[in-house]
Design a protein around this motif. Structure first.
Motif, PDB file in Angstrom:
ATOM      1  N   GLY A  26       1.825  -8.384  -1.562  1.00  0.00           N
ATOM      2  CA  GLY A  26       0.632  -8.777  -0.816  1.00  0.00           C
ATOM      3  C   GLY A  26      -0.566  -8.456  -1.602  1.00  0.00           C
ATOM      4  N   THR A  30      -3.053  -5.786  -2.099  1.00  0.00           N
ATOM      5  CA  THR A  30      -3.371  -4.305  -1.575  1.00  0.00           C
ATOM      6  C   THR A  30      -2.640  -3.726  -0.580  1.00  0.00           C
ATOM      7  N   HIS A  31      -2.178  -4.394  -0.277  1.00  0.00           N
ATOM      8  CA  HIS A  31      -1.105  -3.583   1.523  1.00  0.00           C
ATOM      9  C   HIS A  31       0.232  -3.549   1.126  1.00  0.00           C
ATOM     10  N   HIS A  32       0.515  -1.936   1.509  1.00  0.00           N
ATOM     11  CA  HIS A  32       1.810  -2.017   1.278  1.00  0.00           C
ATOM     12  C   HIS A  32       3.715  -2.169   2.058  1.00  0.00           C
ATOM     13  N   LYS A  33       3.813  -2.486   1.304  1.00  0.00           N
ATOM     14  CA  LYS A  33       5.309  -3.497   2.767  1.00  0.00           C
ATOM     15  C   LYS A  33       5.973  -2.215   2.466  1.00  0.00           C
ATOM     16  N   HIS A  48     -12.355  -0.869   1.584  1.00  0.00           N
ATOM     17  CA  HIS A  48     -13.307  -1.462   1.169  1.00  0.00           C
ATOM     18  C   HIS A  48     -14.235  -0.769   2.648  1.00  0.00           C
ATOM     19  N   TRP A  49     -14.335  -0.135   3.450  1.00  0.00           N
ATOM     20  CA  TRP A  49     -15.075   0.108   4.088  1.00  0.00           C
ATOM     21  C   TRP A  49     -16.799   1.638   3.964  1.00  0.00           C
ATOM     22  N   THR A  61     -14.025   1.402   9.351  1.00  0.00           N
ATOM     23  CA  THR A  61     -13.767   0.139  11.189  1.00  0.00           C
ATOM     24  C   THR A  61     -15.385   0.026  11.328  1.00  0.00           C
ATOM     25  N   ALA A  86     -16.396  -2.728  -4.471  1.00  0.00           N
ATOM     26  CA  ALA A  86     -15.595  -2.380  -2.933  1.00  0.00           C
ATOM     27  C   ALA A  86     -14.330  -2.351  -3.173  1.00  0.00           C
ATOM     28  N   TYR A  87     -13.884  -2.464  -4.243  1.00  0.00           N
ATOM     29  CA  TYR A  87     -12.815  -2.579  -4.965  1.00  0.00           C
ATOM     30  C   TYR A  87     -12.260  -1.290  -4.758  1.00  0.00           C
ATOM     31  N   ASP A 102      -7.972  -4.589  -4.078  1.00  0.00           N
ATOM     32  CA  ASP A 102      -8.962  -5.247  -4.052  1.00  0.00           C
ATOM     33  C   ASP A 102      -8.870  -5.579  -2.423  1.00  0.00           C
ATOM     34  N   PRO A 103     -10.337  -6.295  -1.772  1.00  0.00           N
ATOM     35  CA  PRO A 103     -10.426  -6.237  -0.443  1.00  0.00           C
ATOM     36  C   PRO A 103     -10.155  -7.354  -0.011  1.00  0.00           C
ATOM     37  N   PRO A 104      -9.538  -6.977   0.803  1.00  0.00           N
ATOM     38  CA  PRO A 104      -8.430  -8.512   1.640  1.00  0.00           C
ATOM     39  C   PRO A 104      -9.737  -9.493   1.338  1.00  0.00           C
ATOM     40  N   SER A 145       3.411 -10.150   5.851  1.00  0.00           N
ATOM     41  CA  SER A 145       2.750  -9.067   4.544  1.00  0.00           C
ATOM     42  C   SER A 145       1.653  -8.491   4.585  1.00  0.00           C
ATOM     43  N   GLY A 146       0.607  -9.148   4.584  1.00  0.00           N
ATOM     44  CA  GLY A 146      -1.011  -9.497   3.446  1.00  0.00           C
ATOM     45  C   GLY A 146      -1.921  -9.324   4.116  1.00  0.00           C
ATOM     46  N   LYS A 147      -3.176  -9.370   4.712  1.00  0.00           N
ATOM     47  CA  LYS A 147      -4.023  -9.103   5.717  1.00  0.00           C
ATOM     48  C   LYS A 147      -3.848  -8.450   6.670  1.00  0.00           C
ATOM     49  N   THR A 171      -0.872  -6.866   7.626  1.00  0.00           N
ATOM     50  CA  THR A 171      -0.429  -5.298   7.373  1.00  0.00           C
ATOM     51  C   THR A 171       0.858  -4.893   8.247  1.00  0.00           C
ATOM     52  N   THR A 179       4.021  -5.427   8.280  1.00  0.00           N
ATOM     53  CA  THR A 179       5.236  -4.614   7.184  1.00  0.00           C
ATOM     54  C   THR A 179       4.978  -3.319   7.091  1.00  0.00           C
ATOM     55  N   LEU A 180       4.053  -3.061   6.645  1.00  0.00           N
ATOM     56  CA  LEU A 180       3.515  -1.326   6.626  1.00  0.00           C
ATOM     57  C   LEU A 180       4.967  -0.241   7.996  1.00  0.00           C
ATOM     58  N   CYS A 181       4.497  -0.791   9.162  1.00  0.00           N
ATOM     59  CA  CYS A 181       5.311  -0.357   9.626  1.00  0.00           C
ATOM     60  C   CYS A 181       6.868  -0.574  10.730  1.00  0.00           C
ATOM     61  N   PRO A 202       1.612   2.654  19.395  1.00  0.00           N
ATOM     62  CA  PRO A 202       0.962   3.359  17.920  1.00  0.00           C
ATOM     63  C   PRO A 202      -0.036   2.156  17.046  1.00  0.00           C
ATOM     64  N   ALA A 211     -11.112  -4.038  13.855  1.00  0.00           N
ATOM     65  CA  ALA A 211     -11.154  -3.451  13.040  1.00  0.00           C
ATOM     66  C   ALA A 211      -9.810  -2.281  12.554  1.00  0.00           C
ATOM     67  N   PRO A 212      -9.714  -2.225  11.446  1.00  0.00           N
ATOM     68  CA  PRO A 212      -9.724  -2.956  10.203  1.00  0.00           C
ATOM     69  C   PRO A 212      -8.618  -3.498   9.977  1.00  0.00           C
ATOM     70  N   ILE A 213      -7.949  -4.178  11.024  1.00  0.00           N
ATOM     71  CA  ILE A 213      -7.284  -5.482  10.996  1.00  0.00           C
ATOM     72  C   ILE A 213      -8.073  -6.648  10.910  1.00  0.00           C
ATOM     73  N   GLU A 214      -8.840  -6.872  12.081  1.00  0.00           N
ATOM     74  CA  GLU A 214      -9.467  -8.070  11.757  1.00  0.00           C
ATOM     75  C   GLU A 214      -8.953  -9.496  12.110  1.00  0.00           C
TER      76      GLU A 214
END
Lengths: 589, 45, 277
Positions: free
Chosen positions: A384, A386-389, A534-535, A539, A548-549, C30-32, C56-58, C60, C62-64, C135, C142-145
């Motif tokens: 996915g 940018t996000h880290h699994k 990208h902020w 937030t 923004a990347y 890249d930004p989402p 698993s994407g926007k 996030t 699966t990070l936790c 937590p 933000a930041p998930i939105e």
């Protein structure tokens, strides 16, 4: 005369009031706002609102100028810090060499100072030109603080010039104390400058004093300043500056050592290089601990930000960081080992060097081995983008923590051996004392290894916690050895140190330090900024610019290399200038 | 006392014990302060 | 000579670092990208699929929420058993308290997304909060939105994982006004030529481009003579600032600045400048 002084004090007081007035006035405006008007949120510029000027890449420009300013500023702030300490040592020991060396350090700083200001100004201009909305918002948040900053800068210039130019005029006796007081003011002002600038940078990472939903300014300037990451960054930068400043003047000394032919001048620069290296290591040893704290605070502020830093894309960065730190440690240790040859007694320690080398290289290898980093490029894409699994590297953090702590301990051992090489203890319990220190090392290292194992098998949430005993173990070893050494080396016989009895090759270790430090600082700047993803203001205010990347590590590395090269070019110029100042033409006869 | 101090190997063994006690206590206190399971078995599940 | 040696040595060191940085895997962050939802045709299976992507994407998540112990491993544990058990937990005081069935589970998941501290699974609370504070960040801020529709999709995905047919509402037209195509991966590939960019954003529908002979918008031939690059750019992203004679304001969409990539904007400008008179 007395009247004159009073009037001057009064003028200073009036000045201080004026400095504070903007803040007071703005605070009043806030009160009015609270009374009625609706609060205005953070600006939401669209892509088209970002000015494009002649096809220039705004981010790369801002990045370059910011990093250059930071390099120079770190150097200019750091040198007065250890100059004043050296001045004090010189005053205590009545050893003029310290005083002359501190003076020489300051001479280099003076040439770098105006360049720092120049890059700071260019940076500000670039930011206001390309990111007017963001800067407008930051001005709204920090209000009068920008003016205070400007005034402090003025004060910094004044005190720096006075401190340097009054050096010989205020050299002995009571006058020396007066001179050191000026140095103290200079350092206070310098640190305040850094702390203020840090507040802006950390506000962008962990905003406070604003409404989290809209970004509207609801708090005071102080609330925005005292954001969650402010103090961790303050401490980290403060310590790093010292290490960095030491590394740079070390490079200067090494160059002078190589370029000189006269034996007594060579001896002077050898001693200067040794002292600089000492400062660099002394600043460097506690740095990982400040780093731990910063990282822990990042996690406490936002789990998400912490994981962005330690997992996924940026995870590789810590491998690169490890290589850099390992390089620095090896270079610093190598220099210390070469230094053992300066005394006849040192040679007897030389036989242990190979064991220390094994531990340090071994630790280094554990640190850089990426075998348990599960993410390849394709995997990240698959997971996915940018996000880290996965928490990838966290899983093996205990192993890396163990390695780095052992490396620190053994670097300290090198330092201790070197320190001992010129001193012969005369106290009756010297042998017993040595045994106590040996036991301390054995148990301390065992404890580090066991805490590492514990961290390895506990669930992730406890891993970070398990690293704390490791850190404390390392610190314990250092602190207790120093304490025992202080008592044991009381009235020790000093061995003759042959300054200048150094190989040419050893000096190259002193060049590795500033190059690696500079590049590493650039790399860490990249990661600190990337954490905001990208902020602009995390937030609160989105970055809608085309940039923004997060650039790839390779791109970032290339940019940092170009910046480092520019910085090196500038430093060569600065060194040349400071030498030019002491060169005089022979009068033609 | 001075007799003990004169035998460096004896000092080494004593010092090992003392430092072990120190580091063990420190570990324990730090772990407990952080709410970590100090009594957890060290064997992997 | 010394100077040259030192410089070459330093350069070599620097190049080694740079080379290493270029050797590790290269990924750009890249930004989402906003998920585009086809509100007309998305069915529940589509929602579940979208939810999985968001998970698993926007989002996030699966990070936790993985097997590393930071948060309940939602993909690993038996959700069919877990959800009812948690709602029935004595300390649960949330909206689904006392209820059972799929709708209660939907309410429970939704509540966990927007107000994670409402109920914390024992052992997963913030350190020192005695499992009272979660937590987890709120999914809709933000930041998930995540949007309402997106949270519904995530809920649908989790319900599906628990073996229940999802009960969330399908998105209606006004919830996702900007929805376009379904295949957002195709859609978001940046155009690489001027013609492709013109086609992608449908410029020729209104302007006479590529032989379309459309006359809703002004003719753009010979633009390079009349306008500077900056003006052309402005006319695309802020079309209502200057209106060509004989045309009305608000005809052209004013959100191209949001939709287009910077590279595409440049391509279009280059393309327009090359139009013959």
């Amino acid at each position: 005369m007395a009247l004159n002084h009073t009037s001057k004090l009064f003028a200073l007081f009036i000045l201080a009031v004026f400095v504070l007035v903007p803040d007071v006035a703005f605070a009043a405006a806030d009160a009015a706002k609270e009374a009625g008007e609706a609060l205005v949120g953070a600006p939401k510029p669209t892509r088209a609102d970002y000015p494009m000027i002649g096809g220039l890449n705004a981010r790369t420009l801002a990045w370059g100028f910011a990093q250059m300013h930071l390099f120079l500023a770190a150097f200019v702030l750091a040198v007065p810090m250890f100059s004043i300490v050296m001045e004090y040592i010189g005053h205590l020991t009545k050893d003029e060499r310290y005083d002359s060396m501190a003076h020489e350090f300051m001479k280099i700083t003076m040439s770098a100072y105006s360049l720092t200001a120049l890059f700071g100004g260019t940076l500000a201009l670039t930011l206001f030109l390309f990111y007017p909305h963001l800067m407008g918002y930051l001005m709204k948040v920090f209000r009068g603080q920008f003016l205070i900053y400007a005034l402090l800068f003025l004060l910094e210039s004044v005190t720096l010039y006075i401190y340097y130019y009054s050096w010989n005029a205020l050299r002995y006796g009571n006058r020396k104390w007066f001179h050191m007081s000026i140095g103290l003011v200079l350092n206070t002002v310098g640190l305040s400058l850094m702390f203020i600038a840090n507040a802006w940078a950390t506000f962008m990472m962990s905003p406070s004093g604003v409404d989290p939903a809209t970004g509207a300014v609801i708090g005071t300037v102080w609330e925005a300043t005292r954001n969650p990451l402010w103090n961790p960054v303050n401490l980290h930068r403060f310590i790093a500056n010292i290490a960095y400043g030491g590394a740079i003047v070390g490079g200067y000394a090494a160059y002078m050592f190589l370029a000189e032919k006269r034996a007594e001048v060579k001896a002077h620069y050898d001693w200067m290089g040794y002292t600089s290296n000492f400062i660099a290591i002394a600043g460097f040893l506690p740095l990982p601990f400040a780093g731990y704290w910063l990282m822990a605070e990042i996690y406490a502020y936002s789990q998400q930000m912490g994981i962005t830093a330690m997992g996924g894309i940026l995870a590789w960065l810590f491998i690169i960081q490890a290589v850099l730190i390992g390089t620095i440690m090896l270079a610093a240790n190598y220099y210390l080992w070469c230094g053992l040859m300066r005394t006849d007694r040192g040679a007897q320690y030389a036989k242990y060097v190979k064991y220390i080398a094994v531990v340090i290289v071994g630790g280094f290898l554990v640190w850089v081995t990426p075998h348990s980093l599960i993410l390849t490029t394709d995997e990240i894409r698959l997971l996915g983008g940018t996000h880290h699994k996965f928490l990838g590297p966290l899983g093996i953090m205990p192993a890396k923590n163990t390695a780095v702590n052992l490396m620190l301990v053994f670097t300290f051992l090198s330092l201790q051996m070197f320190y001992r090489s010129s001193r012969v203890p005369t106290v009756s319990w010297a042998k017993a004392g040595n045994m106590v220190i040996i036991a301390l090392y054995i148990i301390g290292c065992t404890n580090i290894v066991f805490a590492g194992l514990y961290g390895y098998i506990t669930p992730t949430v406890y891993k970070v916690g398990a690293s704390v005993p490791q850190v404390v173990s390392t610190l314990s070893i250092i602190v207790f050895s120093v304490i025992i050494d202080i008592f044991m080396l009381r009235g020790a016989k000093s061995e003759k140190v042959h300054w200048g009895r150094m190989s040419e090759r050893s000096q190259y270790a002193l060049f590795v330090l500033p190059v690696a430090f500079t590049w590493l600082m650039g790399l860490m700047g990249y990661i600190r900024s990337s954490l905001r993803t990208h902020w602009h203001v995390y937030t609160v205010m989105k970055d809608q610019s085309p940039d923004a990347y997060i650039p790839t590590i390779g791109q970032a590395g290339n940019t940092i290399t170009v910046i480092t090269l520019s910085f090196m070019a500038i430093m060569v110029f600065v060194f040349w200038l400071s030498r030019l100042g002491s060169t005089s033409q022979v009068k033609p006869s | 006392m001075s007799k003990i101090l004169s035998n460096k190997w004896l000092v080494l063994i004593l010092a090992l014990g003392v430092w072990a006690a120190y580091f063990h206590t420190m570990d324990w206190m730090l772990m407990e302060a952080q709410g970590l399971p100090v009594q957890m078995s060290l064997m992997p599940r | 000579m010394t100077f040259a040696r030192v410089m070459i040595f330093s350069l070599f060191t620097l190049l080694a670092f740079t080379g290493f940085a270029n050797l590790v895997p290269q990924v750009q962050g890249d930004p989402p990208v906003e998920e585009k939802i086809d509100v007309g045709s998305i069915d529940m299976a589509g929602m579940v699929l979208l939810g999985e992507k968001l998970f698993s994407g926007k989002g996030t998540c699966t990070l936790c929420h993985n097997d590393m112990g930071r948060a309940p491993d939602l993909l690993g544990i038996d959700l069919a058993k877990e959800f009812p058990e948690r709602i029935a937990d004595k300390s649960y005081e949330g909206i689904a308290k006392g209820k059972t069935g799929p709708k209660a589970i939907e309410e429970y998941i939704m509540e966990s997304l927007v107000d994670p501290s409402k109920y914390v699974v024992p052992g997963y609370g913030k350190k020192g909060s005695n499992d009272k504070i979660s937590p987890m960040p709120k999914a809709d801020t933000a930041p998930i939105e995540l949007s309402k529709v997106e949270m519904n999709a995530v809920t649908a995905f989790l319900q599906d994982k628990a073996g229940i047919s999802p009960t969330v509402p399908l998105p209606s037209a006004d919830e996702a006004p900007k929805a376009t195509g379904n295949d957002e991966d195709e859609e978001n590939e940046p155009a690489t030529t001027g013609v492709a960019a013109i086609t992608k954003y449908g410029c020729a529908t209104c302007h006479d481009l590529e032989g379309s002979e459309a006359d809703i918008g002004p003719k753009l031939n010979g633009l390079a003579k009349r306008m500077t690059d900056a003006k052309i750019l402005e006319a695309i992203v802020k079309p209502n600032v200057v209106i060509a004679k004989g045309f009305e304001a608000d005809m052209m969409p004013d959100d191209f600045g949001e939709q287009m990539r910077f590279s595409e904007l440049n391509l279009i400008v280059e393309y327009l400048k090359k139009l013959p008179e």
